[in-house]
Design a protein around this motif. Structure first.
Motif, PDB file in Angstrom:
ATOM      1  N   ASP A 215       1.920  -8.342  -4.198  1.00 64.99           N
ATOM      2  CA  ASP A 215       1.345  -7.063  -4.568  1.00 64.99           C
ATOM      3  C   ASP A 215       1.891  -5.936  -3.678  1.00 64.99           C
ATOM      4  O   ASP A 215       2.219  -4.850  -4.159  1.00 64.99           O
ATOM      5  N   ARG A 218       5.265  -4.868  -4.803  1.00 68.07           N
ATOM      6  CA  ARG A 218       5.240  -3.961  -5.972  1.00 68.07           C
ATOM      7  C   ARG A 218       4.857  -2.554  -5.545  1.00 68.07           C
ATOM      8  O   ARG A 218       5.415  -1.580  -6.037  1.00 68.07           O
ATOM      9  N   ARG A 219       3.936  -2.448  -4.585  1.00 72.45           N
ATOM     10  CA  ARG A 219       3.563  -1.109  -4.097  1.00 72.45           C
ATOM     11  C   ARG A 219       4.734  -0.445  -3.385  1.00 72.45           C
ATOM     12  O   ARG A 219       4.810   0.773  -3.295  1.00 72.45           O
TER      13      ARG A 219
END
Ligand SMILES: [Zn+2]
Length: 343
Positions: A215, A218-219
Motif C-alpha cells: 500500500d 502505491r502511495r
C-alpha cells in the motif's frame, strides 16, 4: 584528506579512557541476540579517522541478520546513520555527515568505492571487524565522510546508505527504456530500489506479500502487487531480489525471462540449497550488488526525487534499542530509527 592532529588524537584517547557511553551490542546469549549496554567504552579515532556523535540511525535487514549470526559479527552493529563530527580535520569539524561503510587503513591505495568495498583488508562499519553506529559515538575514516547539505533532514540522511545501495543497481544493470523490471520484496530496500529504478524506466513492478508495504508503494506512485498474483508466464527483463529471504532467488529465477538479469541485493545468515539449473537452461545473468555511491543518493534526496520519510514507522531512544529491534523485525513496521541521547 587531512589527518587529525597528533595533539587532538592524544586528547581524544585520554577522553575515551574516561568516558563510557550508551551502545547496543550483539550478544548471542541475550534473548534477542542484542542488548543495551549503558557503559560501553567510547571509541577513540585512529590516525586518519574522525569521531562522530551519532544523531540518528536506522535498523535494516542486515542488522536483523547480524543478531541471527550473519558474518559472525560481535560488537556494535549499525551502518545507516547521520552524525556530527566531534573530532576531525578542519574541513569536517562540526559538520553533519553520513559515512560510507567500507573502511580501509589510512594511506591505502583503495581510493574509489569499488576498490574500497572489495579491499581484502577492509573493515565494514557495524558488520565486519569494526563497531557501528548504534551507539552515542562511532569512528570512521575521514575519507568515508560525506557532508550532508542543510536541505536534507536527519531522517532523510539516515537513508543515504541504503539509497546508495539502490543507486548501485542502476550502475550495475542499466535499464533500457522499455525493459520490464520487477523488484521482488516490498520492504525497506525494495521500496528504495523501486523508486530509483522508476526514475530510469516506466515499467517497474514491486512484488511483495505485506499489504501494508504494498500500500505504501502505491502511495509513492509505484506499481505494486502481491507476488502470488503475478499472472503465469509473466517474465521480466530484470528482477531485483530484495526479499531478504533465501526463497527470493528461486522466485526471481521463475520471473525472469530467458537471457534476462537477476540482481541479488539480499544477504542473510545461513546457507540455502538451490537448484541453479533454471539459470543455466534459461541463460540468466545473476549478479550480486551491494554498496553504492553516496553522492548520487544525497543528490536524489536534495532534489526530492525519492521519498524516504513515509518509510519511517517508529523512532526509539537508543536505550530502548532491544525493543526497536523487535519492532524492526515485525511486519507492522518498515523503517525503525534509533536516537542516541542528545549532546
Ligand atoms: Zn543496511
Amino acid at each position: 584528506m587531512a589527518r587529525v592532529g597528533a595533539r587532538q588524537e592524544s586528547r581524544t584517547i585520554l577522553t575515551s579512557r574516561r568516558r563510557n557511553v550508551q551502545a547496543l551490542v550483539i550478544d548471542r546469549d541475550a534473548p534477542d541476540g542484542i542488548r543495551f549496554v549503558p557503559d560501553y567504552p567510547q571509541p577513540g579515532p585512529a590516525p586518519g579517522e574522525v569521531l562522530l556523535r551519532v544523531r540518528l540511525a536506522g535498523i535494516c535487514a542486515t542488522d536483523l541478520q547480524l543478531v541471527r549470526g550473519y558474518m559472525g559479527f560481535a560488537g556494535v552493529p549499525g551502518h545507516e546513520f547521520v552524525g556530527r563530527v566531534e573530532t576531525g580535520p578542519p574541513t569536517l569539524q562540526g559538520r553533519r555527515v553520513v559515512a560510507e561503510i567500507n573502511c580501509v587503513p589510512p594511506g591505502s591505495p583503495a581510493d574509489t568505492l569499488d576498490v574500497r568495498k572489495h579491499a581484502p583488508d577492509r573493515t565494514v562499519l557495524g558488520i565486519q571487524g569494526r563497531d557501528g553506529a548504534f551507539a552515542e559515538f562511532v569512528t570512521v575514516p575521514a575519507e568515508n565522510c560525506h557532508v550532508v547539505p542543510d536541505g536534507i533532514s536527519d531522517v532523510q540522511a539516515v537513508f543515504v546508505e541504503p539509497l546508495a545501495a539502490a543507486c548501485q543497481v542502476v550502475r550495475d544493470c542499466p535499464q533500457r527504456g522499455e525493459d520490464r523490471v520487477a523488484v521482488l520484496g516490498s520492504g525497506r530496500l525494495g521500496i528504495l530500489c523501486a523508486q530509483v529504478l522508476a526514475l530510469h524506466g516506466p515499467h517497474v513492478d514491486v512484488l511483495g506479500r505485506n499489504p501494508r508495504t504494498l500500500d505504501l508503494c502505491r502511495r509513492l506512485a509505484l506499481r505494486a502487487g502481491h507476488v502470488d498474483e503475478v499472472p503465469p508466464g509473466a517474465t521480466y527483463d530484470i528482477v531485483v531480489e530484495c526479499t531478504g529471504s533465501p526463497e527470493g532467488l528461486r522466485r526471481a529465477l521463475r520471473l525472469v525471462r530467458p537471457r534476462g538479469t537477476v540482481v541479488l541485493k539480499s544477504t542473510y545468515a545461513g546457507a540455502e540449497r538451490l537448484d541453479l539449473a533454471p539459470a543455466v537452461v534459461n541463460e540468466v545473468r545473476i549478479f550480486g550488488s551491494r554498496c553504492g555511491p553516496f553522492d548520487e543518493a544525497l543528490d536524489l534526496l536534495r532534489r526530492g526525487r525519492v521519498q524516504v520519510e513515509p518509510l519511517v514507522t517508529a523512532r526509539y531512544p537508543l536505550a530502548r534499542g532491544v525493543e526497536a529491534f523487535r519492532a524492526a523485525a515485525s511486519p507492522e513496521h518498515i523503517k525503525v530509527l534509533l536516537e542516541p541521547p542528545a549532546a
